[in-house]
Write a protein that holds these residues in place. Structure first.
Motif, short mmCIF file in Angstrom:
data_model
loop_
_atom_site.label_atom_id
_atom_site.label_comp_id
_atom_site.label_asym_id
_atom_site.label_seq_id
_atom_site.Cartn_x
_atom_site.Cartn_y
_atom_site.Cartn_z
N LEU A 69 8.39 -18.67 108.28
CA LEU A 69 8.65 -18.09 106.96
C LEU A 69 9.22 -19.14 106.00
N LEU A 70 10.17 -19.93 106.50
CA LEU A 70 10.80 -20.94 105.64
C LEU A 70 9.78 -21.99 105.21
N LEU A 71 9.00 -22.48 106.16
CA LEU A 71 8.02 -23.50 105.86
C LEU A 71 7.01 -23.00 104.81
N TYR A 99 12.86 -32.11 101.11
CA TYR A 99 13.81 -33.01 101.76
C TYR A 99 14.63 -32.27 102.83
N MET A 100 15.12 -31.08 102.46
CA MET A 100 15.98 -30.32 103.37
C MET A 100 15.25 -29.86 104.63
N LEU A 101 13.94 -29.67 104.54
CA LEU A 101 13.18 -29.24 105.71
C LEU A 101 13.31 -30.24 106.86
N GLY A 102 13.51 -31.50 106.51
CA GLY A 102 13.60 -32.54 107.54
C GLY A 102 14.67 -32.27 108.57
N GLU A 103 15.81 -31.73 108.11
CA GLU A 103 16.90 -31.39 109.04
C GLU A 103 16.82 -29.94 109.51
N ALA A 104 16.30 -29.07 108.63
CA ALA A 104 16.32 -27.64 108.94
C ALA A 104 15.32 -27.26 110.02
N HIS A 114 8.04 -27.47 114.80
CA HIS A 114 7.45 -26.77 113.66
C HIS A 114 7.08 -27.73 112.53
N GLY A 115 6.72 -28.94 112.91
CA GLY A 115 6.12 -29.82 111.90
C GLY A 115 7.06 -30.79 111.24
N ALA A 116 8.26 -31.02 111.81
CA ALA A 116 9.16 -31.99 111.21
C ALA A 116 8.80 -33.40 111.63
N HIS A 117 7.68 -33.55 112.33
CA HIS A 117 7.12 -34.87 112.63
C HIS A 117 5.69 -34.88 112.14
N PHE A 118 5.08 -36.06 112.12
CA PHE A 118 3.73 -36.18 111.57
C PHE A 118 2.75 -36.56 112.67
N SER A 119 1.63 -35.90 112.66
CA SER A 119 0.61 -36.14 113.67
C SER A 119 -0.53 -36.93 113.05
N GLY A 120 -1.10 -37.84 113.83
CA GLY A 120 -2.24 -38.61 113.34
C GLY A 120 -3.54 -37.84 113.43
N THR A 165 -3.21 -31.50 110.85
CA THR A 165 -2.29 -31.98 109.82
C THR A 165 -1.28 -30.89 109.47
N SER A 166 -0.03 -31.25 109.51
CA SER A 166 1.02 -30.25 109.29
C SER A 166 1.17 -29.92 107.82
N THR A 167 1.79 -28.78 107.57
CA THR A 167 2.12 -28.38 106.19
C THR A 167 3.01 -29.44 105.55
N LEU A 168 3.91 -29.97 106.35
CA LEU A 168 4.83 -30.99 105.85
C LEU A 168 4.06 -32.22 105.37
N GLN A 169 3.04 -32.59 106.14
CA GLN A 169 2.23 -33.74 105.79
C GLN A 169 1.46 -33.50 104.49
#
Length: 959
Positions: A400-402, A432-437, A442-448, A453-457
């Motif tokens: 939900l947050l993402l 920015y805050m998602l990085g710690e939250a 749930h996608g706080a890292h990046f996949s090649g 591809t994550s929402t974050l990416q």
């Protein structure tokens, strides 16, 4: 004179009686005299009084109170407060013994007289401060006394007091709102320790709720209800109490917070709702743990019913109102986190809280970014609370947050050119805050893998390609760079974005921004960005260095043009430049050329400025030049931070470049002015070079040492010793910096390089230390004494480093006279100075020297030294009156002392035991039994036995 007279009067045996009479008869009209009279009484009450004096005090107070009832005008507040303190102090001293009817006497006297009621209520608050207030530290005896007072009050007077409060609240609601507010404060203070049923009943609560509707009373009524709600009680009863309160408050319209304009009242009301909500959470937690499923479910429903009100208060435009409800919100989310599945309504609650948090994170128009004051600091703290809520939301429902952040971010980035800075800043801030939250799953890292591809990416790709870095507001630009660096791993996956972001760092958006605040922060963030991604920047190195060349210039003081970056900011830029040069993929020749072009302007400017400093006569100008010279050395030193175990100075071909820097900087040590600043800068550079250049630095140290040891102060020596110790332990440091362990040949090689140098510098350094320690100082000069103590410690640590480094020939080569002089200082440090840290070090040294030189084929003459000086030191040190075994450092000293004795036995064997039995211990008048016992313990293999024995039998001198 007046103050001295009054203080003298306080100490007088009978002056207080004069003051008592003056108060009882209202002799004085001057407010300050009255106040002083109460002070004298207060002073007297704190000391022992006989029965007659106690009686006089009681009569005085009651007569004074009676006078207040007849006065048409009340005393000044400060006099009433002091009178209340004296009443309270008298109560504490006499209630349990001579004045059990204290409250009844006062109540019967004051009735409903407003002046009298005012004193009565102030006295109750003063009693609360004396007897109940947990912030005041009490002795064990005072705690016992206070407990007895409260127990007695509960049994005999509290019901009468509660009745008096009810009468006061009803009588003065309209005529004297200030007295009513005082009474509400009293109820709130006392409710924590009296029977709640006396207050939490229909009669009393209805009265309180009615006062919630009176404008002058409702804030205090809110506080009073808050204290009632916070009272510890059975969870089921607590839920019922809160539910009944909420029903009345809701029916009275208090839940319609959007219609309330009084923000001060709403802040109090928000605190009350927060207390009710947190109490319900606590009740649910207790009931859930006890297994009472049905009642727990009812409590959860009651809790859920408050969430709409929670959200209204959380989203309120006034931050104080919002901040007061954060605790309830956080606890409610914690409850949801524990539930196996969320209902649709609970998911809707989570989303509503999420949107409220996102809205409240937004800056307002009045935030002053250029001159942040108290209001801005408060908002920053409030944002931290909201960040906690965001983290908790991520734990409850990361999906939900993402999705919520993605929605806000994407819509804002599409229209960033026309959106307000507040909207744009908060959109990037949320990313920015998602990085710690968000947890990594749930996608706080990046996949090649582009298929996953994550929402974050996606959001990062949008951030760096949509052009928002050009937004004309400092908060947005800063948030852009902070986020880029927070997610620097994104660029490892999509390196095609690096050139665009590099340009943002380097142009008017970053290092050349119009705001000094932005430039300063970007200098640091750029260094972090380059450290992570330098492997992807090889093609841009020359271009980057060219673009930042003017930022790497040493700005001379006479320039007059303000620099874009401060010297502290420039340190980061030099480090960044060093990282780019060192980690480039080209040959060593290219790296050497780039590093030389980076450092040569510094060394050239250094020579010119040093020449100016030598001829400058004006002290202020000297300080400015020295500061600039220190910066030059610091910048050069910072570039060396780029070297690692893989990219050493030699490997990069930069040894000669840094040697040239050393040759340029060292003459500053002989500069006759501003020696402290220059020595400190060059010394720091030498520390770096010992690590970077290894043995290449050794030829420079003797001359540097000679200059640094001239006319030095304790602090200079104290800071110089670690430099020599670092060289002494160089094989260990080199081993560490290379990330490997040196083989025996390498160690021998380093020792062969270092040992001759140390032999050369050892005695000049030691003699300089002796000279400084021998300087006379005034007995009461604590600062000088501390400086000498710290220097003495540094000296012993230096000797310890020499002894422990395997280079004992350094000391052995100094000649018999010098060795003896050093050894005697170590004995003196072990025995004579009451400094357990230094003593411990000295015993470590003595033990090591015994190990090195104490065998039968050891250093000539050293066995005699062992028996004449080291053995006595091991026994005399613990016998000193200052040897305090309650101190942890002293216990460690005793342990090292035992280890030294053990080492002597290991090296000298039976000879040592015989010496103790026949010569030394008898000379201390130790009995034969204890002597025999000690020698047996000393010969046991486990050193712990000896340590414990010495600790127990520390007074061997006694027969």
């Amino acid at each position: 004179l007046a103050i001295a007279y009054f203080e003298q009067l306080k100490e007088s045996h009978d002056a207080w009686e004069v003051c008592a009479e003056a108060l009882a008869k209202s002799v004085y009209s001057d407010d300050h005299v009255k106040f002083f009279c109460f002070q004298v009484l207060e002073h007297q009450i704190k000391y022992s009084l006989n029965a007659a004096q106690q009686q006089l005090i009681r009569e005085t107070l009651m007569k004074w109170l009676q006078c207040q009832l007849m006065n048409t005008q009340a005393e000044k507040p400060f006099i009433r407060n002091k009178a209340a303190q004296v009443f309270a102090l008298t109560f504490v001293m006499e209630y349990l013994t001579h004045w059990p009817k204290f409250f009844f006497d006062i109540l019967s006297l004051v009735g409903l007289n407003p002046h009298g009621v005012d004193i009565y209520l102030r006295t109750l608050m003063a009693i609360d401060a004396e007897v109940v207030d947990r912030d005041i530290v009490h002795t064990a005896e005072e705690v016992r006394r206070n407990t007895l007072i409260k127990d007695n009050m509960r049994e005999h007077v509290i019901p009468s007091l509660v009745e008096s409060w009810y009468q006061i609240l009803g009588a003065y609601q309209q005529s004297h709102p200030e007295i009513t507010c005082q009474c509400l404060e009293v109820v709130g203070a006392y409710v924590s320790w009296i029977d709640l049923n006396l207050i939490a009943n229909d009669r009393f609560v209805n009265l309180l709720l009615s006062q919630m509707c009176v404008e002058d009373l409702r804030e205090e009524a809110c506080d009073c209800l808050f204290e009632i709600v916070n009272k510890g009680m059975d969870p089921t009863d607590k839920t019922k109490l809160i539910e009944s309160l909420c029903q009345v408050l809701q029916s009275a319209g208090f839940f319609n917070v959007e219609q309330e304009e009084d923000v001060d009242f709403l802040a109090k009301f928000s605190r009350l709702v927060n207390g009710m909500g947190q109490s319900l959470v606590l009740s649910w937690t207790k009931l859930a743990k006890s297994g009472d499923v049905k009642v727990a479910a009812e409590t959860l429903r009651a809790l859920e019913a408050k969430v709409p009100l929670l959200i209204k208060l959380l989203v309120h435009e006034d931050d104080d109102i919002s901040a007061n409800i954060v605790g309830f919100c956080y606890d409610y989310l914690h409850v949801l986190k524990q539930l196996p599945l969320l209902t649709d309504q609970q998911k809707a609650n989570v989303e509503a809280i999420m949107l409220a948090v996102m809205k409240k994170l937004t800056y307002d128009d009045e935030y002053n970014f250029d001159n942040e004051g108290e209001d801005e600091a408060m908002f920053v703290e409030y944002r931290k609370q909201l960040k906690m809520l965001l983290d908790r939301l991520a734990q409850v429902s990361p999906e939900l947050l993402l999705e919520a952040v993605r929605r806000v971010f994407s819509s804002t980035m599409q229209t960033w050119q026309t959106a307000s800075f507040m909207e744009v800043e908060v959109a990037i801030r949320l990313l920015y805050m998602l990085g710690e939250a968000l947890p990594a799953s749930h996608g706080a890292h990046f996949s090649g893998d582009t298929a996953k591809t994550s929402t974050l990416q996606d959001m990062m790709r949008t951030l760096v390609s949509c052009g928002v870095s050009s937004y004309q507001h400092t908060s947005v630009v800063l948030e852009f760079f902070e986020t880029v660096v927070r997610y620097d791993k994104f660029f490892l996956v999509e390196p095609q974005h690096i050139p665009n972001v590099l340009m943002a760092f380097l142009d008017h958006r970053g290092l050349r921004h119009s705001s000094p605040k932005v430039r300063s922060r970007v200098a640091y963030l750029f260094s972090r960005f380059v450290k992570t991604l330098h492997k992807h920047m090889n093609a841009f190195i020359e271009d980057i260095l060219t673009r930042i060349q003017d930022l790497l210039e040493l700005v001379p003081p006479e320039n007059g043009v303000p620099a874009l970056l401060t010297s502290d900011d420039q340190l980061f830029v030099f480090e960044t430049a060093g990282v780019l040069v060192v980690n480039g993929e080209g040959p060593a020749e290219r790296k050497q050329a780039l590093m030389r072009s980076l450092l040569m302007p510094l060394t050239d400017a250094f020579r010119l400025l040093l020449a100016k400093l030598a001829t400058e006569r004006e002290e202020e100008r000297q300080a400015v030049l020295a500061d600039c010279l220190s910066h030059a050395v610091g910048f050069a030193s910072r570039t060396s931070k780029a070297f690692s175990n893989k990219q050493t100075v030699k490997h990069c071909g930069c040894t000669e470049v840094y040697r040239d820097c050393l040759q340029t900087f060292l003459p500053a040590l002989s500069c006759p002015v501003q020696r402290g600043a220059l020595r400190s800068a060059v010394r720091s550079f030498l520390h770096r070079m010992i690590i970077c250049l290894e043995e290449e630095v050794l030829p420079f140290i003797p001359a540097a040492s000679e200059h640094m040891l001239k006319d030095c102060e304790p602090k200079d020596l104290q800071e110089f010793i670690p430099l020599i110790s670092q060289i002494t332990a160089n094989q260990v440091l080199v081993s560490f910096s290379l990330g490997c362990s040196l083989d025996a040949l390498s160690v021998l090689y380093l020792q062969s390089q270092v040992s001759p140098f140390l032999q050369q510098v050892f005695m000049p350094l030691v003699l300089a230390i002796f000279e400084v320690l021998g300087r006379p100082a005034e007995d009461n000069d604590q600062a000088a004494a501390l400086e000498k103590q710290m220097l003495r410690r540094s000296y012993f640590t230096f000797i310890q480093t020499i002894a422990s480094s395997g280079m004992n020939e350094v000391m052995a080569s100094q000649g018999v006279e010098n060795i003896e002089r050093v050894l005697f200082t170590i004995i003196q440090g072990a025995v004579d100075f009451p400094d357990p840290i230094a003593q411990k070090t000295c015993f470590i040294i003595l033990s090591k020297l015994v190990e090195l030189w104490g065998a039968k084929d050891g250093m000539v003459g050293f066995p005699d030294f062992i028996y004449k000086h080291i053995v006595p030191a091991c026994f005399l040190a613990p016998l000193k009156p200052t040897f305090d075994l309650t101190d942890a450092q002293t216990v460690l000293t005793l342990s090292e002392c035992a280890l030294t004795l053990k080492m002597i036995h290991h090296k000298r064997g039976h000879e040592f035991i015989q010496y103790l039995q026949t010569e030394y211990l008898p000379s201390l008048q130790v009995s034969p039994e204890i002597t025999q016992e000690l020698c047996q313990v000393l010969q046991q293999p486990d050193v712990k036995v000896l340590k414990n024995y010495i600790k127990v039998r520390i007074q061997w001198r006694k027969p």
